[in-house]
Design a protein around this motif. Structure first.
Motif, short mmCIF file in Angstrom:
data_model
loop_
_atom_site.label_atom_id
_atom_site.label_comp_id
_atom_site.label_asym_id
_atom_site.label_seq_id
_atom_site.Cartn_x
_atom_site.Cartn_y
_atom_site.Cartn_z
N GLU A 69 -6.64 1.25 2.03
CA GLU A 69 -5.19 1.18 2.20
C GLU A 69 -4.49 2.13 1.25
OE1 GLU A 69 -3.85 -2.80 1.79
OE2 GLU A 69 -4.82 -3.52 3.63
N GLY A 70 -4.93 2.13 -0.02
CA GLY A 70 -4.30 3.01 -0.99
C GLY A 70 -4.49 4.48 -0.65
N SER A 73 -2.46 5.42 2.59
CA SER A 73 -1.00 5.39 2.42
C SER A 73 -0.45 6.74 2.00
CB SER A 73 -0.62 4.33 1.38
OG SER A 73 -1.04 4.71 0.08
N LEU A 74 -1.31 7.59 1.43
CA LEU A 74 -0.89 8.92 1.00
C LEU A 74 -1.03 9.96 2.10
CD1 LEU A 74 -2.44 8.86 -2.59
CD2 LEU A 74 -0.05 8.53 -1.96
N LYS A 75 -1.51 9.53 3.27
CA LYS A 75 -1.62 10.39 4.46
C LYS A 75 -2.37 11.70 4.19
CE LYS A 75 2.54 8.60 6.70
NZ LYS A 75 2.68 7.44 5.80
#
Length: 274
Positions: A69-70, A73-75
């Motif tokens: 997820e982390g 989240s930064l794509k």
């Protein structure tokens, strides 16, 4: 090696040109900066401490305890890591999400450094710059090896102590510390096992190191050099009698990044001078 540092105060999103990168390894992050691709960084792991601007990048956690997820989240377009990164399920989730994953084999060799340069070059779309950087680093490595090989005296017996906690450990074979000791012209005085073991009085007495090698961070964790030497296990070694201690920054010493030739050259000189 740090082209483009003057614009690092700007938001990463405003600067980023080319594939969006997350690096999971301090050494790999160093390669990104060496290639002038730091504007493409959208995240790094907590081992990414050099150069100093890397400290300001968004952090994705420790390399062995990543979260999908982390990271997602930064794509990122690509995540560049080593085979020491994980857990594996997170890497599988990245692949499933369509993120390009570059995994560099960590085997504590010069080839590892070369693979890191090549992986960053591919992921950052800077393969020409990567070839130029690799040619320069290969030349530095060859020169350093010649300097070490020119020494024909007795090789010092070196013990690496991993002392970032209250329970120090010592390094056996198949470790980064074992490799750098050999590259720098020393002999790891602990053999017969792989990885790390607790530092015991028995191990110290039998190892009989001429030199203790540790990281500057380990000395700081102990509260300074005097407190480090106060450990009773070390009093059983020849190194204790001479206070023969060599320290180096942990990432520089064990990271196997683009600064490795200089790090090994410095260690070699210090092994000969203590």
């Amino acid at each position: 090696m740090t082209a483009g540092l003057g614009v690092l105060g700007l938001p990463a999103m405003a600067q980023q040109k080319g594939p969006r990168l997350i690096t999971v390894s301090g050494a790999i992050t160093e390669v990104v900066y060496a290639l002038g691709a730091e504007q493409q960084l959208v995240g790094t792991d907590t081992t990414s401490l050099y150069p100093p601007p890397a400290l300001k990048t968004p952090k994705v956690g420790y390399m062995r305890q990543l979260s999908a997820e982390g990271l997602l989240s930064l794509k990122p377009d690509a995540v560049i890591a080593t085979t020491e990164s994980g857990p594996p399920v997170v890497l599988d989730q990245l692949r499933s999400a369509g993120v390009k994953l570059e995994l560099v084999e960590a085997d504590h060799s010069w080839g590892e450094v070369q693979r890191k340069v090549q992986a960053v070059g591919r992921a950052a779309a800077r393969e020409v710059q990567a070839r130029d950087l690799q040619a320069r680093l290969d030349g530095e490595w060859t020169d350093m090896q010649k300097r070490v090989a020119a020494f024909t005296g007795r090789k010092p017996r070196v013990l690496f102590v991993l002392s970032h906690s209250a329970s120090p450990q010592v390094s056996g074979e198949k470790t980064a510390a074992h490799a750098v000791i050999g590259f720098a012209g020393g002999v790891n005085c602990l053999a017969g096992f792989q990885g790390y073991r607790p530092m015991t009085a028995e191990a110290m007495a039998s190892a009989a190191p001429d030199i203790i090698l540790t990281s500057t961070q380990g000395i700081e964790a102990h509260g300074g050099v005097d407190k480090f030497w106060a450990r009773p296990e070390l009093a059983l070694t020849p190194a204790f009698r001479k206070r023969a201690l060599v320290t180096q920054d942990a990432l520089l010493l064990l990271g196997f990044g683009p600064r490795l030739p200089g790090a090994i050259g410095e260690l070699h000189q210090r092994f000969l001078s203590v």
